[in-house]
Write a protein that holds these residues in place. Structure first.
Motif, PDB file in Angstrom:
ATOM      1  N   GLY A 115      12.196 -16.531 -11.833  1.00  0.00           N
ATOM      2  CA  GLY A 115      11.240 -15.576 -12.377  1.00  0.00           C
ATOM      3  C   GLY A 115      10.282 -16.223 -13.355  1.00  0.00           C
ATOM      4  O   GLY A 115       9.081 -15.929 -13.363  1.00  0.00           O
ATOM      5  N   PHE A 116      10.821 -17.112 -14.197  1.00  0.00           N
ATOM      6  CA  PHE A 116       9.977 -17.796 -15.170  1.00  0.00           C
ATOM      7  C   PHE A 116       9.049 -18.799 -14.480  1.00  0.00           C
ATOM      8  O   PHE A 116       7.856 -18.873 -14.794  1.00  0.00           O
ATOM      9  N   ALA A 117       9.595 -19.555 -13.529  1.00  0.00           N
ATOM     10  CA  ALA A 117       8.798 -20.579 -12.850  1.00  0.00           C
ATOM     11  C   ALA A 117       7.667 -19.978 -12.018  1.00  0.00           C
ATOM     12  O   ALA A 117       6.591 -20.570 -11.898  1.00  0.00           O
ATOM     13  N   ASP A 118       7.899 -18.786 -11.465  1.00  0.00           N
ATOM     14  CA  ASP A 118       6.940 -18.198 -10.532  1.00  0.00           C
ATOM     15  C   ASP A 118       6.031 -17.142 -11.140  1.00  0.00           C
ATOM     16  O   ASP A 118       5.149 -16.617 -10.459  1.00  0.00           O
ATOM     17  N   ARG A 119       6.241 -16.795 -12.406  1.00  0.00           N
ATOM     18  CA  ARG A 119       5.527 -15.631 -12.934  1.00  0.00           C
ATOM     19  C   ARG A 119       4.015 -15.795 -12.944  1.00  0.00           C
ATOM     20  O   ARG A 119       3.284 -14.829 -12.746  1.00  0.00           O
ATOM     21  N   ASP A 120       3.515 -17.018 -13.179  1.00  0.00           N
ATOM     22  CA  ASP A 120       2.062 -17.207 -13.179  1.00  0.00           C
ATOM     23  C   ASP A 120       1.465 -16.968 -11.800  1.00  0.00           C
ATOM     24  O   ASP A 120       0.294 -16.601 -11.686  1.00  0.00           O
ATOM     25  N   ARG A 121       2.279 -17.152 -10.774  1.00  0.00           N
ATOM     26  CA  ARG A 121       1.816 -16.949  -9.398  1.00  0.00           C
ATOM     27  C   ARG A 121       2.056 -15.531  -8.907  1.00  0.00           C
ATOM     28  O   ARG A 121       1.260 -14.996  -8.122  1.00  0.00           O
ATOM     29  N   ILE A 122       3.125 -14.892  -9.381  1.00  0.00           N
ATOM     30  CA  ILE A 122       3.563 -13.623  -8.812  1.00  0.00           C
ATOM     31  C   ILE A 122       3.091 -12.402  -9.597  1.00  0.00           C
ATOM     32  O   ILE A 122       2.686 -11.398  -9.016  1.00  0.00           O
ATOM     33  N   VAL A 123       3.146 -12.471 -10.924  1.00  0.00           N
ATOM     34  CA  VAL A 123       2.813 -11.304 -11.745  1.00  0.00           C
ATOM     35  C   VAL A 123       1.307 -11.026 -11.648  1.00  0.00           C
ATOM     36  O   VAL A 123       0.495 -11.903 -11.960  1.00  0.00           O
ATOM     37  N   PRO A 124       0.897  -9.833 -11.234  1.00  0.00           N
ATOM     38  CA  PRO A 124      -0.527  -9.572 -10.961  1.00  0.00           C
ATOM     39  C   PRO A 124      -1.450  -9.785 -12.153  1.00  0.00           C
ATOM     40  O   PRO A 124      -2.618 -10.141 -11.980  1.00  0.00           O
ATOM     41  N   TRP A 125      -0.968  -9.526 -13.379  1.00  0.00           N
ATOM     42  CA  TRP A 125      -1.832  -9.634 -14.555  1.00  0.00           C
ATOM     43  C   TRP A 125      -1.671 -10.960 -15.285  1.00  0.00           C
ATOM     44  O   TRP A 125      -2.143 -11.126 -16.405  1.00  0.00           O
ATOM     45  N   SER A 139       8.778 -17.531 -25.180  1.00  0.00           N
ATOM     46  CA  SER A 139       8.802 -16.574 -26.284  1.00  0.00           C
ATOM     47  C   SER A 139       7.953 -15.339 -25.994  1.00  0.00           C
ATOM     48  O   SER A 139       7.955 -14.393 -26.779  1.00  0.00           O
ATOM     49  N   VAL A 140       7.243 -15.363 -24.874  1.00  0.00           N
ATOM     50  CA  VAL A 140       6.406 -14.236 -24.477  1.00  0.00           C
ATOM     51  C   VAL A 140       6.723 -13.862 -23.034  1.00  0.00           C
ATOM     52  O   VAL A 140       6.693 -14.705 -22.141  1.00  0.00           O
ATOM     53  N   SER A 141       7.054 -12.584 -22.834  1.00  0.00           N
ATOM     54  CA  SER A 141       7.287 -12.054 -21.491  1.00  0.00           C
ATOM     55  C   SER A 141       6.027 -11.377 -20.981  1.00  0.00           C
ATOM     56  O   SER A 141       5.336 -10.687 -21.733  1.00  0.00           O
ATOM     57  N   TYR A 142       5.746 -11.560 -19.699  1.00  0.00           N
ATOM     58  CA  TYR A 142       4.617 -10.867 -19.086  1.00  0.00           C
ATOM     59  C   TYR A 142       4.992  -9.427 -18.729  1.00  0.00           C
ATOM     60  O   TYR A 142       4.118  -8.593 -18.504  1.00  0.00           O
ATOM     61  N   LEU A 143       6.297  -9.144 -18.661  1.00  0.00           N
ATOM     62  CA  LEU A 143       6.762  -7.815 -18.262  1.00  0.00           C
ATOM     63  C   LEU A 143       7.031  -6.914 -19.463  1.00  0.00           C
ATOM     64  O   LEU A 143       6.731  -5.717 -19.420  1.00  0.00           O
ATOM     65  N   LYS A 144       7.620  -7.467 -20.523  1.00  0.00           N
ATOM     66  CA  LYS A 144       7.988  -6.641 -21.678  1.00  0.00           C
ATOM     67  C   LYS A 144       6.763  -5.925 -22.245  1.00  0.00           C
ATOM     68  O   LYS A 144       5.699  -6.527 -22.417  1.00  0.00           O
ATOM     69  N   ASN A 145       6.918  -4.649 -22.496  1.00  0.00           N
ATOM     70  CA  ASN A 145       5.901  -3.765 -23.087  1.00  0.00           C
ATOM     71  C   ASN A 145       4.842  -3.268 -22.099  1.00  0.00           C
ATOM     72  O   ASN A 145       3.993  -2.444 -22.481  1.00  0.00           O
ATOM     73  N   ARG A 146       4.878  -3.742 -20.842  1.00  0.00           N
ATOM     74  CA  ARG A 146       3.919  -3.240 -19.866  1.00  0.00           C
ATOM     75  C   ARG A 146       4.196  -1.771 -19.566  1.00  0.00           C
ATOM     76  O   ARG A 146       5.329  -1.310 -19.560  1.00  0.00           O
ATOM     77  N   TRP A 147       3.134  -1.029 -19.286  1.00  0.00           N
ATOM     78  CA  TRP A 147       3.227   0.402 -19.039  1.00  0.00           C
ATOM     79  C   TRP A 147       3.460   0.702 -17.560  1.00  0.00           C
ATOM     80  O   TRP A 147       2.926   0.021 -16.677  1.00  0.00           O
ATOM     81  N   TYR A 174       9.836  -6.300  -4.188  1.00  0.00           N
ATOM     82  CA  TYR A 174       9.842  -4.875  -4.515  1.00  0.00           C
ATOM     83  C   TYR A 174       8.971  -4.583  -5.729  1.00  0.00           C
ATOM     84  O   TYR A 174       8.069  -3.733  -5.674  1.00  0.00           O
ATOM     85  N   VAL A 175       9.193  -5.284  -6.829  1.00  0.00           N
ATOM     86  CA  VAL A 175       8.522  -4.960  -8.090  1.00  0.00           C
ATOM     87  C   VAL A 175       7.002  -5.081  -7.971  1.00  0.00           C
ATOM     88  O   VAL A 175       6.261  -4.215  -8.444  1.00  0.00           O
ATOM     89  N   PHE A 176       6.534  -6.134  -7.331  1.00  0.00           N
ATOM     90  CA  PHE A 176       5.092  -6.361  -7.249  1.00  0.00           C
ATOM     91  C   PHE A 176       4.530  -6.139  -5.852  1.00  0.00           C
ATOM     92  O   PHE A 176       3.324  -6.282  -5.646  1.00  0.00           O
ATOM     93  N   GLY A 177       5.397  -5.804  -4.907  1.00  0.00           N
ATOM     94  CA  GLY A 177       4.954  -5.613  -3.527  1.00  0.00           C
ATOM     95  C   GLY A 177       5.278  -4.230  -3.009  1.00  0.00           C
ATOM     96  O   GLY A 177       5.247  -3.251  -3.747  1.00  0.00           O
TER      97      GLY A 177
END
Length: 240
Positions: A115-125, A139-147, A174-177
């Motif tokens: 999840g950490f290695a792929d997040r720059d490629r997978i997470v839409p934002w 120290s920063v999650s791309y998912l935490k605090n998202r609405w 599932y989460v992003f697709g």
């Protein structure tokens, strides 16, 4: 000829409406997803590595930072409780320091190696400036605090991601697709929601496995005022 002209007008109006409507494809809508309930301070399986909500995937001091048990203490155990609209679905026995409208989804972008290695490629934002600056920073999650917008029947409520799960931690399809959840535990649940969201959405049970919801990621400017904006969580990752 009149019928032909009428059809042309209808098609033009439909085109205008379509062009003026928000793009529904930015984030997929996930339909008929089993949502179970969890709460800060819950311990449902002390022998399982993911059986406690005293901490979360993103906050090793979740219970303390939240302000205590998100419910009521019964015989020394943190239990959930019904939530009421006249109290904005907030807990009755404590004052939360963070947003009581929280949820989890099965993608951990900090602790799961893939999840950490792929997040720059997978997470839409991931390409947004506020996240791009933290590429490679645990120290920063791309998912935490998202609405997330969640709908059940004629009720729509909003919540912020504060944990990962249930059951899976790299279910990006599932989460992003558009795939169904890979999890097979808890009646194939694809999301856990807080007691506040349970009450807001009118779940049939306080702690069941049968309620179905539709959900979709939303950007900050798409979140309307409501009880979910009384307290907005901004704390980022807290590790030991």
């Amino acid at each position: 000829m009149r019928l032909h002209r009428w059809l042309v007008v209808v098609l033009l109006l439909a085109l205008i409406v379509t062009c003026d409507s928000p793009d529904p494809g930015r984030y997929p809508v996930h339909r008929d997803i089993v949502a179970t309930t969890f709460w800060v301070g819950e311990v449902f399986d002390p022998d399982a590595p993911d059986g406690s909500q005293v901490l979360s995937a993103y906050d090793s001091s979740w219970l303390e930072n939240y302000g205590g048990c998100d419910g009521i203490i019964v015989d020394g155990t943190c239990q959930t409780e019904p939530r009421r609209p006249d109290n904005d679905y907030f807990p009755t026995a404590m004052t939360p320091r963070e947003n009581p409208f929280y949820l989890d989804l099965p993608y951990d972008d900090v602790n799961d190696p893939r999840g950490f290695a792929d997040r720059d490629r997978i997470v839409p934002w991931a390409g947004e400036p506020r996240y791009r600056a933290y590429s490679g920073d645990r120290s920063v999650s791309y998912l935490k605090n998202r609405w997330v917008r969640i709908t059940r029947g004629n009720r729509t409520c909003y919540g912020q991601i504060q944990d990962a799960g249930p059951g899976e931690y790299y279910d990006h399809e599932y989460v992003f697709g558009t795939a169904r959840p890979a999890n097979r535990r808890y009646n194939n649940a694809g999301m856990d929601v807080s007691p506040a969201l349970n009450g807001c959405l009118g779940f049939t049970e306080l702690n069941g496995q049968r309620d179905l919801v539709d959900w979709q990621f939303v950007d900050d400017d798409e979140v309307p005022p409501g009880p979910w904006t009384r307290i907005v969580t901004t704390r980022q990752v807290t590790q030991p």
